[in-house]
Every structure is written in structure tokens, then in C-alpha cells.
Write an enzyme that holds these catalytic residues in place. Structure first.
Site, PDB file in Angstrom:
ATOM      1  N   ARG A  52     -88.908   8.244  -6.478  1.00  0.00           N
ATOM      2  CA  ARG A  52     -89.585   7.692  -7.654  1.00  0.00           C
ATOM      3  C   ARG A  52     -90.824   6.872  -7.290  1.00  0.00           C
ATOM      4  O   ARG A  52     -91.136   5.880  -7.958  1.00  0.00           O
ATOM      5  CB  ARG A  52     -88.650   6.821  -8.491  1.00  0.00           C
ATOM      6  CG  ARG A  52     -87.602   7.582  -9.252  1.00  0.00           C
ATOM      7  CD  ARG A  52     -88.152   8.134 -10.557  1.00  0.00           C
ATOM      8  NE  ARG A  52     -87.141   8.922 -11.234  1.00  0.00           N
ATOM      9  CZ  ARG A  52     -86.388   8.468 -12.224  1.00  0.00           C
ATOM     10  NH1 ARG A  52     -86.551   7.259 -12.672  1.00  0.00           N
ATOM     11  NH2 ARG A  52     -85.498   9.250 -12.759  1.00  0.00           N
ATOM     12  N   ARG A  73     -93.098   3.994 -13.362  1.00  0.00           N
ATOM     13  CA  ARG A  73     -93.502   2.881 -14.238  1.00  0.00           C
ATOM     14  C   ARG A  73     -93.824   1.572 -13.539  1.00  0.00           C
ATOM     15  O   ARG A  73     -94.418   0.689 -14.135  1.00  0.00           O
ATOM     16  CB  ARG A  73     -92.405   2.634 -15.288  1.00  0.00           C
ATOM     17  CG  ARG A  73     -92.383   3.696 -16.368  1.00  0.00           C
ATOM     18  CD  ARG A  73     -91.097   3.657 -17.144  1.00  0.00           C
ATOM     19  NE  ARG A  73     -89.996   4.017 -16.253  1.00  0.00           N
ATOM     20  CZ  ARG A  73     -88.741   4.214 -16.650  1.00  0.00           C
ATOM     21  NH1 ARG A  73     -88.415   4.051 -17.913  1.00  0.00           N
ATOM     22  NH2 ARG A  73     -87.817   4.552 -15.788  1.00  0.00           N
ATOM     23  N   ARG A 105     -99.234   7.607 -18.625  1.00  0.00           N
ATOM     24  CA  ARG A 105     -98.054   7.862 -19.460  1.00  0.00           C
ATOM     25  C   ARG A 105     -98.337   7.539 -20.928  1.00  0.00           C
ATOM     26  O   ARG A 105     -97.883   8.249 -21.831  1.00  0.00           O
ATOM     27  CB  ARG A 105     -96.897   7.009 -18.927  1.00  0.00           C
ATOM     28  CG  ARG A 105     -95.606   7.081 -19.668  1.00  0.00           C
ATOM     29  CD  ARG A 105     -94.910   8.413 -19.469  1.00  0.00           C
ATOM     30  NE  ARG A 105     -93.658   8.435 -20.223  1.00  0.00           N
ATOM     31  CZ  ARG A 105     -93.569   8.662 -21.522  1.00  0.00           C
ATOM     32  NH1 ARG A 105     -94.644   8.903 -22.244  1.00  0.00           N
ATOM     33  NH2 ARG A 105     -92.383   8.659 -22.124  1.00  0.00           N
ATOM     34  N   ASP A 109     -89.261  16.599 -13.359  1.00  0.00           N
ATOM     35  CA  ASP A 109     -87.940  16.013 -13.597  1.00  0.00           C
ATOM     36  C   ASP A 109     -86.871  17.077 -13.406  1.00  0.00           C
ATOM     37  O   ASP A 109     -87.133  18.267 -13.583  1.00  0.00           O
ATOM     38  CB  ASP A 109     -87.838  15.430 -15.009  1.00  0.00           C
ATOM     39  CG  ASP A 109     -86.659  14.476 -15.107  1.00  0.00           C
ATOM     40  OD1 ASP A 109     -86.801  13.305 -14.714  1.00  0.00           O
ATOM     41  OD2 ASP A 109     -85.559  14.926 -15.522  1.00  0.00           O
ATOM     42  N   TYR A 156     -75.621  16.634 -17.271  1.00  0.00           N
ATOM     43  CA  TYR A 156     -76.482  16.318 -18.421  1.00  0.00           C
ATOM     44  C   TYR A 156     -76.399  17.406 -19.489  1.00  0.00           C
ATOM     45  O   TYR A 156     -76.413  17.123 -20.680  1.00  0.00           O
ATOM     46  CB  TYR A 156     -77.938  16.146 -17.966  1.00  0.00           C
ATOM     47  CG  TYR A 156     -78.162  14.870 -17.184  1.00  0.00           C
ATOM     48  CD1 TYR A 156     -78.430  13.670 -17.836  1.00  0.00           C
ATOM     49  CD2 TYR A 156     -78.082  14.861 -15.794  1.00  0.00           C
ATOM     50  CE1 TYR A 156     -78.614  12.496 -17.118  1.00  0.00           C
ATOM     51  CE2 TYR A 156     -78.266  13.698 -15.061  1.00  0.00           C
ATOM     52  CZ  TYR A 156     -78.525  12.520 -15.730  1.00  0.00           C
ATOM     53  OH  TYR A 156     -78.703  11.357 -15.025  1.00  0.00           O
TER      54      TYR A 156
HETATM   55  O1  CP3 Z   1     -89.610  10.669  -7.427  1.00  0.00           O
HETATM   56  C1  CP3 Z   1     -90.691  10.923  -8.014  1.00  0.00           C
HETATM   57  O2  CP3 Z   1     -91.643  10.138  -8.032  1.00  0.00           O
HETATM   58  C2  CP3 Z   1     -90.853  12.304  -8.633  1.00  0.00           C
HETATM   59  C3  CP3 Z   1     -90.498  12.445 -10.002  1.00  0.00           C
HETATM   60  C4  CP3 Z   1     -89.041  12.363 -10.458  1.00  0.00           C
HETATM   61  C5  CP3 Z   1     -88.693  11.867 -11.742  1.00  0.00           C
HETATM   62  N1  CP3 Z   1     -87.351  12.075 -11.931  1.00  0.00           N
HETATM   63  C6  CP3 Z   1     -89.636  11.249 -12.683  1.00  0.00           C
HETATM   64  C7  CP3 Z   1     -89.135  10.480 -13.830  1.00  0.00           C
HETATM   65  C8  CP3 Z   1     -87.855  12.827  -9.865  1.00  0.00           C
HETATM   66  C9  CP3 Z   1     -87.639  13.403  -8.469  1.00  0.00           C
HETATM   67  C10 CP3 Z   1     -86.804  12.646 -10.812  1.00  0.00           C
HETATM   68  C11 CP3 Z   1     -85.398  13.058 -10.558  1.00  0.00           C
HETATM   69  C12 CP3 Z   1     -84.380  12.774 -11.562  1.00  0.00           C
HETATM   70  N2  CP3 Z   1     -84.502  12.793 -12.928  1.00  0.00           N
HETATM   71  C13 CP3 Z   1     -83.017  12.517 -11.247  1.00  0.00           C
HETATM   72  C14 CP3 Z   1     -82.413  12.537  -9.865  1.00  0.00           C
HETATM   73  C15 CP3 Z   1     -82.676  11.280  -9.101  1.00  0.00           C
HETATM   74  C16 CP3 Z   1     -82.002  10.045  -9.656  1.00  0.00           C
HETATM   75  O3  CP3 Z   1     -82.739   9.134 -10.063  1.00  0.00           O
HETATM   76  O4  CP3 Z   1     -80.759   9.975  -9.651  1.00  0.00           O
HETATM   77  C17 CP3 Z   1     -82.336  12.334 -12.470  1.00  0.00           C
HETATM   78  C18 CP3 Z   1     -80.864  12.016 -12.629  1.00  0.00           C
HETATM   79  C19 CP3 Z   1     -83.277  12.505 -13.524  1.00  0.00           C
HETATM   80  C20 CP3 Z   1     -83.028  12.477 -14.995  1.00  0.00           C
HETATM   81  C21 CP3 Z   1     -83.801  11.409 -15.652  1.00  0.00           C
HETATM   82  N3  CP3 Z   1     -85.180  11.430 -15.833  1.00  0.00           N
HETATM   83  C22 CP3 Z   1     -83.316  10.204 -16.219  1.00  0.00           C
HETATM   84  C23 CP3 Z   1     -81.859   9.794 -16.224  1.00  0.00           C
HETATM   85  C24 CP3 Z   1     -84.415   9.534 -16.744  1.00  0.00           C
HETATM   86  C25 CP3 Z   1     -84.368   8.258 -17.553  1.00  0.00           C
HETATM   87  C26 CP3 Z   1     -84.125   7.066 -16.731  1.00  0.00           C
HETATM   88  C27 CP3 Z   1     -85.405   6.359 -16.480  1.00  0.00           C
HETATM   89  O5  CP3 Z   1     -85.648   5.968 -15.323  1.00  0.00           O
HETATM   90  O6  CP3 Z   1     -86.145   6.167 -17.462  1.00  0.00           O
HETATM   91  C28 CP3 Z   1     -85.583  10.278 -16.456  1.00  0.00           C
HETATM   92  C29 CP3 Z   1     -86.979   9.934 -16.791  1.00  0.00           C
HETATM   93  C30 CP3 Z   1     -87.972   9.880 -15.676  1.00  0.00           C
HETATM   94  N4  CP3 Z   1     -88.069  10.811 -14.673  1.00  0.00           N
HETATM   95  C31 CP3 Z   1     -88.996   8.907 -15.501  1.00  0.00           C
HETATM   96  C32 CP3 Z   1     -89.726   9.284 -14.354  1.00  0.00           C
HETATM   97  C33 CP3 Z   1     -90.940   8.591 -13.775  1.00  0.00           C
HETATM   98  C34 CP3 Z   1     -89.273   7.736 -16.433  1.00  0.00           C
HETATM   99  C35 CP3 Z   1     -89.722   8.221 -17.768  1.00  0.00           C
HETATM  100  C36 CP3 Z   1     -91.044   7.661 -18.279  1.00  0.00           C
HETATM  101  O7  CP3 Z   1     -91.995   7.420 -17.516  1.00  0.00           O
HETATM  102  O8  CP3 Z   1     -91.121   7.518 -19.493  1.00  0.00           O
END
Ligand code: CP3
Length: 358
Positions: A35, A39, A48, A85, A161
Site C-alpha cells: 500500500r 491515502r 483520488r 485492487d 469477499y
Molecule cells: O499496495 C499498493 O499500493 C497497490 C494497490 C493495492 C490496493 N489494494 C489499493 C487500495 C493493493 C495491492 C490492494 C490489495 C487489497 N485490496 C487487499 C489485499 C491486501 C490487504 O490489505 O490485505 C485487499 C483485502 C483489498 C480489498 C480492499 N480494497 C479493501 C478491504 C479496501 C477498503 C479498506 C481501505 O483501506 O479503505 C480497499 C480499498 C483500497 N484499495 C484503497 C487503496 C489505496 C483505499 C480506497 C480509497 O483510496 O478510497
């Protein structure tokens, strides 16, 4: 397409991340963070805010490439990770996926054979091709020495999910379906596995140098289910990608695998193992020594957010414990949004200035 006689644009540039995934113990170790785009960076929040939804950001190649590059410009990490994602796969298969502000993902849950029948593998390319375009742009724009990591979620985690309709701490919906109706659940896993193979193959063909498979919810399964739903589909993905792209190493991240980590490495044959925050450093070291896998991890993201002398001490302690092993410095899970960007700069400085490992 390149003809076989033309040198690759990357010829002669050995990326440090790739060397470690081939088993070399480089020092200082390569560093990137799960990540790392997100944010906690003001420049990410600005991009964003310019789009209406999170998935729109994932599917707009110019913007997805831009946010991938932001942490590389700031910190010069050894690897960039494609901005996308894990829920792109259910979305591309035709399941409705939304991201609710401050609440996380919501999907229309799949609980029956007829709901499963609506998923369409043939439909995925429309959305996947936008992600491949992001990868192509990135491979052109990134410094040659910066490895580009493509990724997908592991079938088990993605299925939690798809069945639950949202994140949960116990994955009760998916675990229950897998016990109640293992045939339907196996069909779901098969569809996600097939889509994941296509998706990773497309990312490598577009320019990804390495791959990571995120199994964030691998830690809640009894051993038989761990073998069926975590290890077996991951092995299928790894075997097929290794057959098609033998030069592209794969990192598995079975978060919470604990005592199952070693059997996961041996059975899936991943080149790299992402270790979560709770993995003892001595276990990480032993895994590298005993299986030859490159290990990656495992700083607590909350310690990075807290900073201060405790952060410095833990980074130094991790480096000392891993010196001499093929090791990639990373967190044990993704960066949390309240992380001050200067703590990330401090972390990179500490890793890069290590000389004695003490
Ligand atoms: O790592 C990186 O920088 C690359 C991008 C990336 C994202 N999600 C961007 C993201 C990667 C590799 C993921 C993987 C991901 N997504 C996982 C596996 C890793 C982990 O964290 O366990 C999972 C379970 C998800 C599913 C997911 N996506 C959730 C549960 C959420 C909401 C939680 C949150 O942090 O808000 C997301 C949204 C998400 N994916 C965001 C980002 C930057 C935030 C959303 C936003 O910017 O509005």
C-alpha cells in the site's frame, strides 16, 4: 511485440528485487511497502478526489499509473506495485462491486449455484485490458532499475469477499459455504483461479517484472481447508505462470499462515514469501535458510505510523536478524492512512544506510 533478436529494453539492468527473488542475499536489502500508494500521501488524495469512485481510479490508466509513481518519486523504492485492487477480478467477472467511503467494499453476495452461473469469464477482458494499459505505461515511465510488481488476490481471499459481500474478521460466510456446499464453493474457486491466471499472464505480457498473490485471509482455516482453498489454487496459478513466464518470480503472501507457512512455500513453489507482522523474525530467517525462499516483511504498519526510537530499533533489529538471507524489507501488512510520510522517509533511510547489520 519484440522480435527475439532485439535486446530487451531492460537488458543489462539487473533489478535488485529480482536478484533477491532468485535467491541472492543483497545488502542493503531491496525495500518497498505494501500500500505504498494510498491515502497517507497528499498527492494521492488529490488524484483520488478528482474521480467519482475508487474503481474508476483503478480503470483509468493515466491516473492509476500516476498514483503508482508517486511513492517512487518520493522515496525511490526498489519496486513499484501496480495500483489496482484485488476486487477487480469479481468486478470484471460481472459481480457488482462498490467501495463505500470510509466503509470498504460491498459486493452483491454469491451464495448459490444460480448466482455463480452469472459470472462470465469471457467478459473479463474489457476491464482487465485497462489494467494492462496501466502496466504498459508504467514499464515505460519507471526507472529501469525499479521492478514493477503485478498482483492479484488469492482465490480464497477473493472468494471471501464474493461470498460474504464485504470484509469480515472471521470470513464466516465463505467458510460456511465451503462446508455446506463444497462443490459450489470449489466451482467458485475454479472460476477465480482461471481469471487470476489470465489476469497475471496479461500483466506480465504488458511488462510486470514480478508478481504478488495476496492471501490476506489465509489465517483462519483448519489444515484440510488450508490445503484445499489456499494451497491448491495458489499452486495452480504459480505452476501455470511459471510455465508461461519462467523468468517472472512470484511472491506469495499467506497472511496469518503461521505454522502452515513452510508447507505453503514447499507446496506452492513461490520464489518469495511475504511474512505478516506476527511472524517471529527467527521463523522468517529459518524459512529462508531451510527452504531457500526469499522472505519479505514484516514491520508492523502501526509501528511505522508511530515512528520514533522504537521504529529505529525495530528496523535495525530486523536487518540484523535477516543479514545474509535473501530478504526484501517490507511491512507485515499495508500502510495505514494516518502514517506520516516522513516516517516512511526515515524507514528507507535506515534500510539504505545499513552496513554492518548491527
Ligand atoms: O499496495 C499498493 O499500493 C497497490 C494497490 C493495492 C490496493 N489494494 C489499493 C487500495 C493493493 C495491492 C490492494 C490489495 C487489497 N485490496 C487487499 C489485499 C491486501 C490487504 O490489505 O490485505 C485487499 C483485502 C483489498 C480489498 C480492499 N480494497 C479493501 C478491504 C479496501 C477498503 C479498506 C481501505 O483501506 O479503505 C480497499 C480499498 C483500497 N484499495 C484503497 C487503496 C489505496 C483505499 C480506497 C480509497 O483510496 O478510497
Amino acid at each position: 511485440m519484440r522480435s527475439p533478436t532485439q535486446p530487451s529494453p531492460l537488458a543489462g539492468t539487473k533489478q535488485r528485487l529480482i536478484s533477491v527473488l532468485q535467491g541472492e542475499a543483497l545488502w542493503p536489502p531491496p525495500v518497498w511497502l505494501m500500500r505504498q500508494a494510498g491515502r497517507y500521501l497528499p498527492e494521492y488524495r488529490e488524484v483520488r478526489a478528482s474521480v467519482s469512485g475508487f474503481l474508476e481510479l483503478c480503470y483509468t490508466p493515466a491516473l492509476a499509473a500516476e498514483v503508482t509513481l508517486q511513492p517512487i518519486r518520493r522515496y525511490g523504492f526498489d519496486a513499484a506495485i501496480l495500483f489496482s485492487d484485488i476486487l477487480v477480478i469479481p468486478d470484471a467477472l460481472g459481480q457488482r462491486v462498490r467501495f463505500l467511503e470510509g466503509e470498504g467494499p460491498r459486493l452483491d453476495p454469491i451464495g448459490s449455484e444460480s448466482e455463480l452461473a452469472r459470472l462470465d469469464l469471457a467478459a473479463t477482458d474489457e476491464k482487465f485490458s485497462r489494467v494492462y494499459e496501466t502496466v504498459q505505461r508504467l514499464r515505460q515511465d519507471l526507472p529501469r532499475e525499479t521492478a514493477l510488481i503485478g498482483f492479484c488476490g488469492a482465490p480464497w481471499t477473493v472468494a471471501t469477499y464474493m461470498v460474504g459481500g464485504e470484509g469480515s474478521s472471521d470470513q464466516a460466510a465463505a467458510r460456511s459455504l465451503a462446508y455446506r456446499d463444497p462443490q459450489t464453493f470449489a466451482r467458485l474457486i475454479d472460476i477465480v483461479t482461471a481469471a487470476s491466471i489470465d489476469y497475471l499472464d496479461g500483466q506480465v505480457r504488458a511488462g510486470a517484472d514480478a508478481l504478488q498473490i495476496f492471501d490476506s485471509w489465509a489465517g483462519n482455516l483448519p489444515d484440510g481447508e488450508f490445503a484445499n482453498w489456499v494451497v491448491a489454487p495458489t499452486r495452480r496459478i504459480v505452476a501455470e505462470l511459471q510455465r508461461r513466464h519462467p523468468q517472472t518470480p512470484i511472491i506469495g503472501f499467506p497472511r496469518g499462515a503461521g505454522a502452515n507457512a513452510e508447507s505453503y512455500v514447499r507446496a506452492t513453489e513461490v520464489e518469495g514469501l511475504g511474512c505478516d507482522t506476527a511472524t517471529p523474525l527467527r521463523q522468517m530467517r529459518a524459512l529462508a535458510d531451510q527452504t531457500g525462499v526469499a522472505v519479505q516483511g514484516n514491520l508492523d504498519p502501526l509501528l511505522l505510523a508511530a515512528g520514533g526510537p522504537q521504529l529505529d530499533a525495530r528496523v535495525r533489529g530486523t536487518l540484523a536478524a535477516m543479514r545474509g538471507a535473501p530478504f526484501i524489507f517490507n511491512l507485515g501488512h499495508g500502510i495505514v492512512p494516518h502514517t506520516p510520510p516522513e516516517h516512511v522517509a526515515r524507514l528507507v533511510e535506515l534500510v539504505r544506510s545499513t552496513t554492518t547489520g548491527a
